[in-house]
Design an enzyme around this catalytic site. Structure first.
Site: not given
Ligand code: MRU
Length: 335
Positions: A47, A49, A227, A237-238
């Protein structure tokens, strides 16, 4: 620094670290088909991005290893594109790989070569993000992040966490407050583990403590990954990132997004157009396999939220830091 490499091309298959098992077990999984890669992305074995983008590229390369049929490969590209909707890096990588279908002959080694190139580029991008962002870091200071935007989430050293790694390399000592990031606990399980492994002090907090900590501790900045970033700077983002940005504003704490050009979706005017993934309700009704909520309860489980551009102090990219007004400045930097 000691990185657990998230993803590796092993010649005939791809090896990924199973992020569902961290921090208790460091288990590596072999992926030999596009379907297996689809499953690994969907069920969060891998997981983050940029890591999803690299995984998608390798998954498509595996499709080309398994068949020279254009239709077969196209179907696998569509399958992988359907795994998770928000991270733009996945669609960026799929677009690059799809272009190879226009060639006269289908040669698996060309697909593998392109996937390795996407991986290598991602590694270099994360170095530049870290270098550009680390200039903002002060010695002996505290910062906050969310989720996991580190080496585990990319093909290199991370996005937001790369900033802290490069600051450490430059001799600066930092403490990073890490919200646990319910429901998948990327903060508690992955970021805390990764920072510790690399000699940076994490302080774990529950998600709902973030505003209080910003008010009571000397937090010099919030650094998060992204993301998908729309043309006007609105950033997905998350889930919980939007709340962090509101708390940061209220407490006069600078709020930075750290992301490579491969996360920018310039076809979208603003954040309203970003597709937000909804995940299964049992991620919320259960904790470590144990039911915590009454049965037959309605659940809403958005995996991401959108931080409006007006709450973002700057977007750190490989080309430098983009400051507001983002509508104008994103176009100028052209990631
Ligand atoms: O659901 P996930 O764990 O894939 O979410 C990840 C995130 O929200 C990260 O902050 C984002 O992908 C940037 S990672 C470098």
């Amino acid at each position: 620094m000691s990185w657990a490499e998230t993803i590796k091309w092993r010649g005939e298959y791809v090896e990924i670290i199973d992020q569902r098992k961290l921090p208790h077990e460091e288990v590596y999984v072999e992926i030999g088909t596009a379907e297996e890669m689809y499953d690994a992305i969907k069920n969060m074995t891998i997981r983050g991005a940029p890591a999803i983008g690299v995984a998608a590229a390798y998954g498509i390369a595996l499709a080309a290893v398994n068949s020279k049929e254009r239709k077969f490969i196209e179907k696998k590209i569509e399958l992988i594109e359907s795994s998770r909707p928000t991270a733009y890096n996945l669609f960026y990588a799929a677009k690059r790989m799809r272009k190879l279908l226009a060639r006269k002959t289908i040669d698996a080694s060309v697909f593998i070569g392109e996937a390795i190139k996407i991986h290598e580029e991602d590694r270099k991008l994360t170095e530049l993000l870290g270098e550009n962002g680390s200039k903002l870091i002060k010695n002996n200071s505290s910062y906050m992040t969310i989720c996991n935007a580190g080496a585990l989430a990319t093909g290199g050293i991370g996005t937001a966490l790369a900033v802290f790694y490069k600051a450490k390399e430059a001799g600066k000592e930092v403490t990073v407050f890490v919200p646990e990031t319910r429901p998948f606990l990327q903060g508690a399980r992955l970021t805390a583990w990764e920072l510790k492994k690399n000699g940076i002090k994490p302080v774990l907090i529950v998600d709902s403590a973030a505003s209080h900590v910003m008010k009571t501790e000397k937090i010099r900045g919030v650094f998060t990954g992204a993301d998908r970033i729309a043309k006007n700077g609105d950033t997905a983002n998350k889930i919980g990132t939007y709340s962090l940005s509101l708390s940061a504003k209220e407490n006069n704490v600078p709020f930075y997004i750290v992301a490579p050009g491969t996360t920018f979706d310039l076809t979208l005017k603003n954040g309203k157009e970003i597709p937000i993934e909804e995940r299964d309700g049992n991620e919320v009704t259960e904790f470590m396999g144990q039911r915590t909520a009454p049965i037959d309860i309605s659940v809403k489980n958005p995996a991401f939220d959108v931080t409006p551009n007006k709450l973002i102090s700057g977007i750190i990219t490989e080309k430098g830091i983009i400051y507001p007004p983002f509508e104008k400045n994103i176009g100028l930097v052209q990631c």
